[in-house]
Scaffold this motif. Structure first.
Motif, PDB file in Angstrom:
ATOM      1  N   GLY A 150       0.699  -1.522   0.128  1.00  0.00           N
ATOM      2  CA  GLY A 150       0.118   0.443  -0.398  1.00  0.00           C
ATOM      3  C   GLY A 150       0.334   1.118   0.457  1.00  0.00           C
ATOM      4  O   GLY A 150       0.960   2.321  -0.724  1.00  0.00           O
ATOM      5  N   VAL A 151       2.212   1.167   1.082  1.00  0.00           N
ATOM      6  CA  VAL A 151       3.014   2.216   0.600  1.00  0.00           C
ATOM      7  C   VAL A 151       3.277   3.034  -0.440  1.00  0.00           C
ATOM      8  O   VAL A 151       3.738   4.026  -1.264  1.00  0.00           O
ATOM      9  N   LEU A 152       3.849   1.815  -1.213  1.00  0.00           N
ATOM     10  CA  LEU A 152       4.763   1.288  -2.317  1.00  0.00           C
ATOM     11  C   LEU A 152       4.123   2.281  -3.557  1.00  0.00           C
ATOM     12  O   LEU A 152       4.185   3.391  -5.131  1.00  0.00           O
ATOM     13  N   LYS A 153       2.864   1.379  -3.365  1.00  0.00           N
ATOM     14  CA  LYS A 153       1.639   2.221  -4.573  1.00  0.00           C
ATOM     15  C   LYS A 153       0.968   3.259  -3.956  1.00  0.00           C
ATOM     16  O   LYS A 153       0.595   4.236  -5.730  1.00  0.00           O
TER      17      LYS A 153
ATOM     18  N   ALA B 130       6.863  11.497 -14.377  1.00  0.00           N
ATOM     19  CA  ALA B 130       6.798  10.261 -16.024  1.00  0.00           C
ATOM     20  C   ALA B 130       6.099  12.137 -16.744  1.00  0.00           C
ATOM     21  O   ALA B 130       6.628  11.507 -17.916  1.00  0.00           O
ATOM     22  N   ILE B 131       5.393  13.091 -16.919  1.00  0.00           N
ATOM     23  CA  ILE B 131       4.830  14.485 -17.290  1.00  0.00           C
ATOM     24  C   ILE B 131       6.047  14.471 -18.365  1.00  0.00           C
ATOM     25  O   ILE B 131       6.300  15.341 -19.383  1.00  0.00           O
ATOM     26  N   LEU B 132       6.768  15.164 -16.932  1.00  0.00           N
ATOM     27  CA  LEU B 132       7.927  16.008 -17.524  1.00  0.00           C
ATOM     28  C   LEU B 132       9.370  15.200 -18.419  1.00  0.00           C
ATOM     29  O   LEU B 132      10.096  15.870 -18.636  1.00  0.00           O
ATOM     30  N   PHE B 133       8.808  14.122 -17.583  1.00  0.00           N
ATOM     31  CA  PHE B 133      10.520  13.096 -18.505  1.00  0.00           C
ATOM     32  C   PHE B 133      10.159  13.306 -19.998  1.00  0.00           C
ATOM     33  O   PHE B 133      10.909  13.457 -21.131  1.00  0.00           O
TER      34      PHE B 133
ATOM     35  N   TYR C 115       2.970   3.913 -12.509  1.00  0.00           N
ATOM     36  CA  TYR C 115       3.056   4.986 -13.062  1.00  0.00           C
ATOM     37  C   TYR C 115       1.269   4.035 -12.932  1.00  0.00           C
ATOM     38  O   TYR C 115       0.132   4.257 -11.917  1.00  0.00           O
ATOM     39  N   ILE C 116       0.474   3.629 -13.779  1.00  0.00           N
ATOM     40  CA  ILE C 116      -0.350   3.672 -14.360  1.00  0.00           C
ATOM     41  C   ILE C 116      -0.901   1.863 -13.223  1.00  0.00           C
ATOM     42  O   ILE C 116      -2.262   2.070 -12.498  1.00  0.00           O
ATOM     43  N   SER C 117       0.020   1.497 -13.316  1.00  0.00           N
ATOM     44  CA  SER C 117      -0.597  -0.125 -12.316  1.00  0.00           C
ATOM     45  C   SER C 117      -0.082   0.345 -11.184  1.00  0.00           C
ATOM     46  O   SER C 117      -1.353   0.125 -10.405  1.00  0.00           O
ATOM     47  N   ALA C 118       0.028   1.644 -10.799  1.00  0.00           N
ATOM     48  CA  ALA C 118       0.062   1.579  -8.923  1.00  0.00           C
ATOM     49  C   ALA C 118      -1.565   2.463  -8.644  1.00  0.00           C
ATOM     50  O   ALA C 118      -1.843   2.456  -7.887  1.00  0.00           O
TER      51      ALA C 118
ATOM     52  N   ALA D 230       1.640  -2.198  -7.304  1.00  0.00           N
ATOM     53  CA  ALA D 230       2.341  -1.775  -8.557  1.00  0.00           C
ATOM     54  C   ALA D 230       3.215  -3.211  -9.466  1.00  0.00           C
ATOM     55  O   ALA D 230       3.737  -4.100  -9.236  1.00  0.00           O
ATOM     56  N   LYS D 231       3.128  -3.039 -11.412  1.00  0.00           N
ATOM     57  CA  LYS D 231       4.082  -4.379 -11.374  1.00  0.00           C
ATOM     58  C   LYS D 231       5.195  -3.902 -11.435  1.00  0.00           C
ATOM     59  O   LYS D 231       6.226  -2.118 -11.305  1.00  0.00           O
ATOM     60  N   THR D 232       6.130  -4.618 -11.197  1.00  0.00           N
ATOM     61  CA  THR D 232       7.693  -4.170 -11.682  1.00  0.00           C
ATOM     62  C   THR D 232       9.187  -4.485 -12.774  1.00  0.00           C
ATOM     63  O   THR D 232       9.637  -3.688 -13.149  1.00  0.00           O
ATOM     64  N   ALA D 233       8.109  -4.640 -14.031  1.00  0.00           N
ATOM     65  CA  ALA D 233       8.379  -4.236 -15.708  1.00  0.00           C
ATOM     66  C   ALA D 233       9.195  -2.405 -15.181  1.00  0.00           C
ATOM     67  O   ALA D 233      10.198  -2.401 -15.887  1.00  0.00           O
ATOM     68  N   GLY D 234       8.201  -1.588 -14.865  1.00  0.00           N
ATOM     69  CA  GLY D 234       8.887  -0.296 -15.232  1.00  0.00           C
ATOM     70  C   GLY D 234      10.134  -0.407 -14.718  1.00  0.00           C
ATOM     71  O   GLY D 234      11.216   0.444 -14.723  1.00  0.00           O
TER      72      GLY D 234
END
Length: 336
Positions: free
Chosen positions: A73-76, A88-91, A166-169, A177-181
């Protein structure tokens, strides 16, 4: 002598056997019940046997369902935070500006004029302006397409890593959240670490070769000026070597952070705190990028200004993400 009828011993006086004197017994008839054939309706006449199975079927493997812990929950919450979304937007915007700047390079003649106008008069005779112009023209024409393609691949993958995380979280239907990123970010950090390590070795080798070449030549009346140039180049090599060492340590710390976060997302175990060294380097890089905006604008034009500003903002956001990560762990009682 024995009777041929019953097998008894015959009398010695020659009289017939006693079996001849008894009335003949009627022959006993026995009745045998005939065997009734079995009636099998629809069954085959022969017994069916299953063929032997020589290969045992493998057991079915079901995925292990790991328990969901408060760490997930904390990581999400961290990866779904507005600060991570802005990063993410600025990158993505910074990647767009990089591609635009690569497609519209500055005229090499303008760059050569700017360089020579800021050099001392004595140093303008070391390198010919025509040679420098030809070298810059060849470099621009040979690297523009390759640079754009490289940015699209590497930058596109890194941007995808931010958005996947971000989307998976942000998705409420999945508990973690997914670890692929994070895996993509880790791979690029490892590549950067290897490249910078090789650059460090190359920097030392070139500094030694250049120093030996300058020390072994006699420049006559230019000896004093060449001595100054030699000292300047040695100092620049030492400075670059120190910067590379800090960048290598920085990438190693980033890889350690990504490993800890990825392991926590998979197992639910409490991750380690993010390194403050990474945050400090991010803020220093932001300051350096800010002061280099003016120089890039002079050499390459106004197109470099938005690129420089987004680079400054990205470095600041990365440092703030490190601080926010540690703060969230501390508020949840998970800091260690």
């Amino acid at each position: 002598m024995y009777c041929t009828n019953c097998g008894r011993k015959l009398p010695e006086d020659g009289s017939p056997c006693v079996c001849r004197q008894q009335p003949a017994q009627p022959e006993q008839q026995t009745y045998t019940q005939p065997v009734q054939p079995q009636q099998n309706y629809g069954a085959p006449t022969q017994n069916f046997q299953m063929p032997p199975q020589y290969y045992a079927q493998p057991p079915v493997q079901y995925p292990v369902q790991r328990p969901i812990t408060p760490v997930h929950g904390v990581l999400k919450s961290f990866f779904a935070s507005p600060l991570f979304l802005i990063t993410a937007i600025l990158f993505s915007v910074n990647l767009l500006f990089q591609i635009i700047a690569s497609l519209f390079p500055q005229d090499p003649a303008y760059i050569v004029n700017q360089i020579y106008s800021n050099l001392p008069y004595e140093m303008q005779f070391i390198v010919s302006p025509g040679d420098l112009y030809s070298a810059l023209s060849d470099a621009q024409s040979g690297t523009t397409v390759g640079t754009v393609i490289g940015m699209l691949i590497t930058g596109g993958l890194m941007a995808a890593a931010y958005w996947i995380t971000y989307i998976s979280a942000k998705n409420p239907s999945i508990p973690a959240a997914k670890t692929a990123g994070l895996t993509i970010m880790k791979v690029f950090s490892i590549i950067s670490l290897v490249v910078m390590s090789l650059a460090e070795v190359l920097c030392v080798v070139l500094a030694v070769i250049f120093g030996v070449a300058l020390a072994g030549n006699d420049y006559g009346y230019m000896d004093e000026m060449m001595s100054v140039i030699f000292v300047f180049l040695i100092a620049a090599c030492i400075f670059g070597f120190v910067v590379l060492i800090f960048e290598i340590i920085y990438e190693a710390k980033v890889i350690k952070m990504l490993n800890s976060a990825k392991n926590a997302m998979l197992t639910g175990m409490v991750p380690n705190k993010a390194s403050m060294f990474v945050a400090v380097i991010c803020f220093i890089s932001a300051a350096v990028s800010f002061f280099s905006i003016f120089g890039d604008a002079v050499l390459y034009g106004w197109i470099r200004v938005p690129l420089g500003l987004t680079s400054v903002a990205l470095n600041v956001l990365h440092g703030l993400l490190v601080l926010q990560f540690n703060k969230m762990l501390k508020n949840a009682g998970m800091a260690r």
